[in-house]
Design a protein around this motif. Structure first.
Motif, PDB file in Angstrom:
ATOM      1  N   ILE A  52       0.812  -1.207   0.000  1.00  0.00           N
ATOM      2  CA  ILE A  52       0.000   0.000   0.000  1.00  0.00           C
ATOM      3  C   ILE A  52       0.855   1.271   0.000  1.00  0.00           C
ATOM      4  CG2 ILE A  52      -1.525   1.324   1.517  1.00  0.00           C
ATOM      5  CD1 ILE A  52      -3.059  -0.575  -0.068  1.00  0.00           C
ATOM      6  N   VAL A  55       1.998   2.114  -3.455  1.00  0.00           N
ATOM      7  CA  VAL A  55       0.912   2.633  -4.289  1.00  0.00           C
ATOM      8  C   VAL A  55       0.627   4.098  -3.945  1.00  0.00           C
ATOM      9  CG1 VAL A  55      -1.545   2.438  -4.718  1.00  0.00           C
ATOM     10  CG2 VAL A  55      -0.144   0.408  -4.679  1.00  0.00           C
ATOM     11  N   ILE A  56       0.580   4.392  -2.631  1.00  0.00           N
ATOM     12  CA  ILE A  56       0.240   5.758  -2.221  1.00  0.00           C
ATOM     13  C   ILE A  56       1.379   6.712  -2.559  1.00  0.00           C
ATOM     14  CG2 ILE A  56      -0.192   7.180  -0.186  1.00  0.00           C
ATOM     15  CD1 ILE A  56      -1.921   4.980   0.864  1.00  0.00           C
ATOM     16  N   ALA A  59       1.112   7.440  -6.146  1.00  0.00           N
ATOM     17  CA  ALA A  59       0.013   8.368  -6.387  1.00  0.00           C
ATOM     18  C   ALA A  59       0.423   9.784  -6.017  1.00  0.00           C
ATOM     19  CB  ALA A  59      -1.211   7.930  -5.582  1.00  0.00           C
ATOM     20  N   THR A  60       1.229   9.920  -4.955  1.00  0.00           N
ATOM     21  CA  THR A  60       1.709  11.245  -4.572  1.00  0.00           C
ATOM     22  C   THR A  60       2.648  11.796  -5.635  1.00  0.00           C
ATOM     23  OG1 THR A  60       1.754  10.291  -2.383  1.00  0.00           O
ATOM     24  CG2 THR A  60       2.572  12.529  -2.598  1.00  0.00           C
ATOM     25  N   HIS A  62       2.525  11.301  -8.659  1.00  0.00           N
ATOM     26  CA  HIS A  62       1.708  11.746  -9.780  1.00  0.00           C
ATOM     27  C   HIS A  62       1.276  13.198  -9.579  1.00  0.00           C
ATOM     28  CE1 HIS A  62      -0.828  11.267 -13.197  1.00  0.00           C
ATOM     29  NE2 HIS A  62      -1.928  11.527 -12.512  1.00  0.00           N
ATOM     30  N   LEU A  63       1.171  13.618  -8.293  1.00  0.00           N
ATOM     31  CA  LEU A  63       0.687  14.968  -7.999  1.00  0.00           C
ATOM     32  C   LEU A  63       1.803  16.002  -7.983  1.00  0.00           C
ATOM     33  CD1 LEU A  63      -1.745  14.234  -5.044  1.00  0.00           C
ATOM     34  CD2 LEU A  63      -2.293  14.441  -7.434  1.00  0.00           C
ATOM     35  N   LEU A 158      -7.246  16.204   1.613  1.00  0.00           N
ATOM     36  CA  LEU A 158      -7.208  16.137   0.159  1.00  0.00           C
ATOM     37  C   LEU A 158      -8.501  16.625  -0.467  1.00  0.00           C
ATOM     38  CD1 LEU A 158      -5.280  12.838  -0.376  1.00  0.00           C
ATOM     39  CD2 LEU A 158      -4.563  15.116  -0.972  1.00  0.00           C
ATOM     40  N   ARG A 162      -9.437  19.947  -2.822  1.00  0.00           N
ATOM     41  CA  ARG A 162     -10.016  19.757  -4.150  1.00  0.00           C
ATOM     42  C   ARG A 162     -11.254  20.633  -4.321  1.00  0.00           C
ATOM     43  NH1 ARG A 162     -13.090  15.126  -6.687  1.00  0.00           N
ATOM     44  NH2 ARG A 162     -13.890  14.933  -4.606  1.00  0.00           N
TER      45      ARG A 162
ATOM     46  N   VAL B  41      -5.518  -4.748   4.576  1.00  0.00           N
ATOM     47  CA  VAL B  41      -4.652  -4.181   3.540  1.00  0.00           C
ATOM     48  C   VAL B  41      -4.778  -4.984   2.249  1.00  0.00           C
ATOM     49  CG1 VAL B  41      -2.275  -3.699   2.945  1.00  0.00           C
ATOM     50  CG2 VAL B  41      -3.081  -3.200   5.215  1.00  0.00           C
ATOM     51  N   PHE B 130      -6.577   5.850  -0.789  1.00  0.00           N
ATOM     52  CA  PHE B 130      -6.209   5.629  -2.195  1.00  0.00           C
ATOM     53  C   PHE B 130      -7.136   6.398  -3.129  1.00  0.00           C
ATOM     54  CE2 PHE B 130      -6.663   3.011  -6.057  1.00  0.00           C
ATOM     55  CZ  PHE B 130      -5.391   3.183  -6.534  1.00  0.00           C
ATOM     56  N   ALA B 132      -8.815   9.085  -2.433  1.00  0.00           N
ATOM     57  CA  ALA B 132      -8.552  10.515  -2.295  1.00  0.00           C
ATOM     58  C   ALA B 132      -7.362  10.934  -3.154  1.00  0.00           C
ATOM     59  CB  ALA B 132      -8.311  10.860  -0.831  1.00  0.00           C
ATOM     60  N   PHE B 133      -6.280  10.105  -3.137  1.00  0.00           N
ATOM     61  CA  PHE B 133      -5.104  10.449  -3.935  1.00  0.00           C
ATOM     62  C   PHE B 133      -5.415  10.374  -5.418  1.00  0.00           C
ATOM     63  CE2 PHE B 133      -2.507   9.909  -0.145  1.00  0.00           C
ATOM     64  CZ  PHE B 133      -1.565  10.888  -0.344  1.00  0.00           C
ATOM     65  N   ARG B 136      -7.460  13.263  -6.609  1.00  0.00           N
ATOM     66  CA  ARG B 136      -6.678  14.496  -6.675  1.00  0.00           C
ATOM     67  C   ARG B 136      -5.850  14.531  -7.954  1.00  0.00           C
ATOM     68  NH1 ARG B 136      -6.007  19.262  -4.841  1.00  0.00           N
ATOM     69  NH2 ARG B 136      -3.844  19.088  -4.227  1.00  0.00           N
ATOM     70  N   GLY B 137      -5.375  13.358  -8.385  1.00  0.00           N
ATOM     71  CA  GLY B 137      -4.463  13.322  -9.514  1.00  0.00           C
ATOM     72  C   GLY B 137      -5.130  13.544 -10.853  1.00  0.00           C
TER      73      GLY B 137
END
Lengths: 174, 138
Positions: A52, A55-56, A59-60, A62-63, A158, A162, B41, B130, B132-133, B136-137
């Protein structure tokens, strides 16, 4: 190998590489925990640390931008602090009993009772589960609440940003 | 969404087994390694895989955001409710021995309920973070 990966993480400037190396570090750590017979912890490390989190982190990435900023400050003080903390920790381990001794303090207190009475009292053969959910139920309730708080916090941060961004865009459009 | 056919079919094939493995980790936690945290998880891993392969909409059709968000407090409530049940039946908070006809079974039941609460909270939290991220992207 852990040390090699750590040095590589520090030297790596590209953040994607850092994420991949952190995942490798987590898997190595999980292997170490399996060698130490801590299978429950190893499983958590492999699923949370390597799964996890990766993945997170991706994803971060990506921002935000994917290259680490070069630091301008002097590097002497952080080095001194790091070496000092490390030396203190090593000094602390000198007072510990040798690894694996049966008569160490932690094996004398409540540990033996948990291990010998777990089937008699709870009917659950895995002592890790019975300690986690029964004997130390309060602690696990606290952990669950921490996860709850973390989830709510991240969602509020988040999504709040947004929504604000969206209203600003809407205002610009009109 | 014109992804590789093999990837999509493969994901479809492997998803039930990941879920099954999560359930195995959850319910076999009494006998082998595992428990609520790990199973939660792994469950959220299903949603992550689904999002990567089929996109956010497909994932949110299977695990709607409203459900995921309600799972977070629900798990804590299951956990705390198990504790309060012991309290109401005349023992201490989180003392499971009054939940069943004899103490050993009651403890097993208590551990099961508590682990279920942990599973629900962890799965909900990880999936919500997940989502939320990812949102946002976009």
């Amino acid at each position: 190998m852990l040390a090699v990966v750590t040095v590589a993480i520090v030297l790596q400037r590209h953040l994607f590489g850092v994420v991949v190396l952190t995942t490798i570090y987590s898997f190595l750590m999980a292997s170490v925990l399996i060698v130490l017979d801590a299978v429950d912890v190893a499983m958590t490390e492999a699923s949370v640390g390597a799964g996890i989190s990766t993945v997170i982190l991706l994803a971060t990435l990506h921002l935000i931008s994917t290259t680490e900023m070069r630091s301008f400050r002097t590097k002497v003080l952080p080095l001194v602090v790091a070496i000092g903390t490390g030396a203190l920790l090593v000094w602390g381990t000198l007072a510990l009993p040798p690894f694996g001794t049966a008569d160490a303090i932690i094996h004398k207190h409540v540990g033996p009772r948990y291990l010998s009475d777990t089937i008699k009292e709870t009917g659950v053969p895995n002592a890790v589960t019975s300690v986690l959910a029964d004997y130390r139920g309060y602690d696990t309730l606290g952990e669950t609440t921490v996860i709850f708080t973390a989830g709510i916090g991240v969602m509020l941060l988040l999504r709040g940003m947004r929504r604000r961004g969206r209203t600003e865009e809407g205002g610009d459009g009109q | 969404m014109s992804l590789d056919l093999i990837l999509r079919i493969g994901t479809k094939l492997i998803l039930p087994f990941i879920l099954l493995f999560a359930l195995y980790v959850q319910f076999h936690g009494d006998y082998g390694p595992g428990g609520g945290f790990q199973a939660g998880v792994i469950t959220s891993g299903v949603v992550v895989l689904l999002t990567i392969t089929f996109g956010l909409e497909a994932a949110q059709r299977m695990a709607p955001q409203a459900v995921v968000q309600r799972m977070i407090p629900l798990g804590v409530l299951i956990y705390a409710g198990t504790g309060v049940a012991g309290l109401l039946l005349g023992k201490n908070f989180l003392d499971y021995s009054v939940l069943g006809h004899d103490a050993v079974h009651a403890h097993e039941l208590g551990i099961f309920l508590v682990e279920a609460g942990v599973l629900v909270t962890v799965a909900g939290t990880m999936t919500a973070i997940f989502y939320a991220f990812v949102e946002r992207g976009r």
